[in-house]
Design a protein around this motif. Structure first.
Motif, short mmCIF file in Angstrom:
data_model
loop_
_atom_site.label_atom_id
_atom_site.label_comp_id
_atom_site.label_asym_id
_atom_site.label_seq_id
_atom_site.Cartn_x
_atom_site.Cartn_y
_atom_site.Cartn_z
N GLU A 227 0.86 -1.19 0.00
CA GLU A 227 0.00 0.00 0.00
C GLU A 227 0.89 1.23 0.00
N LEU B 283 2.01 5.24 -2.21
CA LEU B 283 1.80 6.33 -3.17
C LEU B 283 2.94 6.33 -4.19
N PRO C 171 -2.23 6.39 -6.25
CA PRO C 171 -2.32 5.50 -5.10
C PRO C 171 -2.07 4.04 -5.51
N GLN D 269 -2.31 -0.10 -4.16
CA GLN D 269 -2.85 -1.05 -3.18
C GLN D 269 -2.58 -2.48 -3.67
N ARG E 185 -3.83 1.89 -8.50
CA ARG E 185 -5.30 1.83 -8.43
C ARG E 185 -5.96 2.48 -9.66
N ALA F 174 -3.69 5.77 5.03
CA ALA F 174 -5.05 5.26 4.89
C ALA F 174 -5.43 5.33 3.43
N SER F 175 -6.16 4.32 2.96
CA SER F 175 -6.64 4.29 1.58
C SER F 175 -8.15 4.14 1.58
N GLY F 176 -8.80 4.79 0.64
CA GLY F 176 -10.25 4.68 0.55
C GLY F 176 -10.74 4.99 -0.84
N THR G 28 -3.77 12.43 -1.47
CA THR G 28 -3.77 12.24 -2.92
C THR G 28 -5.14 11.77 -3.37
N HIS H 131 -5.88 8.61 -0.89
CA HIS H 131 -4.76 8.08 -0.11
C HIS H 131 -4.25 9.20 0.80
N LEU I 273 -1.38 10.07 3.84
CA LEU I 273 -0.14 9.63 4.46
C LEU I 273 0.26 10.71 5.45
#
Lengths: 138, 138, 138
Positions: A35, A37, A103, A105, A110, B4-6, B39, B134, B136
């Protein structure tokens, strides 16, 4: 958290847009980051990067033609040291992107299903291009 | 340092520019990161992101009209599988942004007073759009 | 891994493109980060950032003239609260960049030989501009 830096060396077969998604994905996969960037920056001002439609050659051709209409070769440019494609190359670079932030993952970018990463070579005579790559993550 | 990623799911009410600043700010606030880097990457090639004037509806309309002039619907496009708004949607995406990088401080994006984040829906018929996020920081 | 946040305050001497590479490089050098990622975001919607040709004044002038052709002052804009240069300033900001992501190595930005960072001041009357800076690395 850790980081990796590298350089992708790419040469376009001819002026225009060329998919480099696989080369970038390969570099990312080799860093062992799940995970994180990814940052890409092309180190030139007459070539550029772009995320766009990856499937239809017609879309790519329309995009190339549109760039040529918006930033045409013209006798009106003051800066033409390297020929008539010199200044339009800078302008087409401005219209597209010099830096991209993507990003990551599960060790993969992604990107959406229809997204590909293009090297945009704006000079008539392609040359080797350097893309600075940076990956930060865990 | 952590990350964190979403994914933000957004659907525009109609073609054009739509503020999503609050939705993005809400996601950031929920991650508990004080200082860091956000990001955003839209996972589509016929919709895009943009940081622009957040207050004047007239500025938004002028911007939409200008995009329509620079990248007009035209019979000259080779790629029109999905209709006359298909190729202009890609071009308007090129003119705006696919990825954005936004510094965060005190748990909030460091946007200027007049800056908002727009979802730019370039298709006449809006559909659900995914924005990879994302964050960080620490 | 650590991070630093700051603000660069810049004022252009006049409308147009102005190199700020040295100011940015100075800020980066002062953070004591060897390898990492620099993010810049201008906190305005009528001024912007750009990585472009750093050596030829003629290229800079051609670029300024091209921006003025693509996003001209016009009576057709609805939004002109602050004068005829108001809306074109927003459009020229869209054509260039609000955020930049630049890999750093050995304490220096990995810009190519001919790349410089420009502040693009699109208003006739320049004012103080804030650039949010964020550096992450080790």
């Amino acid at each position: 958290m850790r980081q990796a830096s590298g350089t992708l060396l790419v040469t376009a077969p001819r002026q225009g847009l060329h998919l480099i998604t696989d080369a970038v994905a390969g570099w990312v996969a080799g860093q062992g980051v799940g995970e994180g960037l990814l940052t890409l920056m092309i180190r030139h001002t007459s070539a550029s990067l772009l995320i766009q439609e990856n499937a239809a050659p017609a879309a790519r051709r329309d995009l190339e033609n549109w760039l040529a209409r918006i930033a045409p070769e013209s006798r009106d440019f003051e800066h033409d040291d390297e020929g008539p494609d010199d200044m339009p190359a800078h302008l087409r670079s401005v219209l597209t992107a010099t830096t991209l932030s993507i990003p990551v993952q599960d060790g993969r970018m992604r990107l959406g299903t229809w997204q590909g990463i293009y090297l945009c070579e704006h000079r008539r005579q392609p040359s080797g291009r350097e893309i600075a790559a940076h990956l930060l993550g865990a």
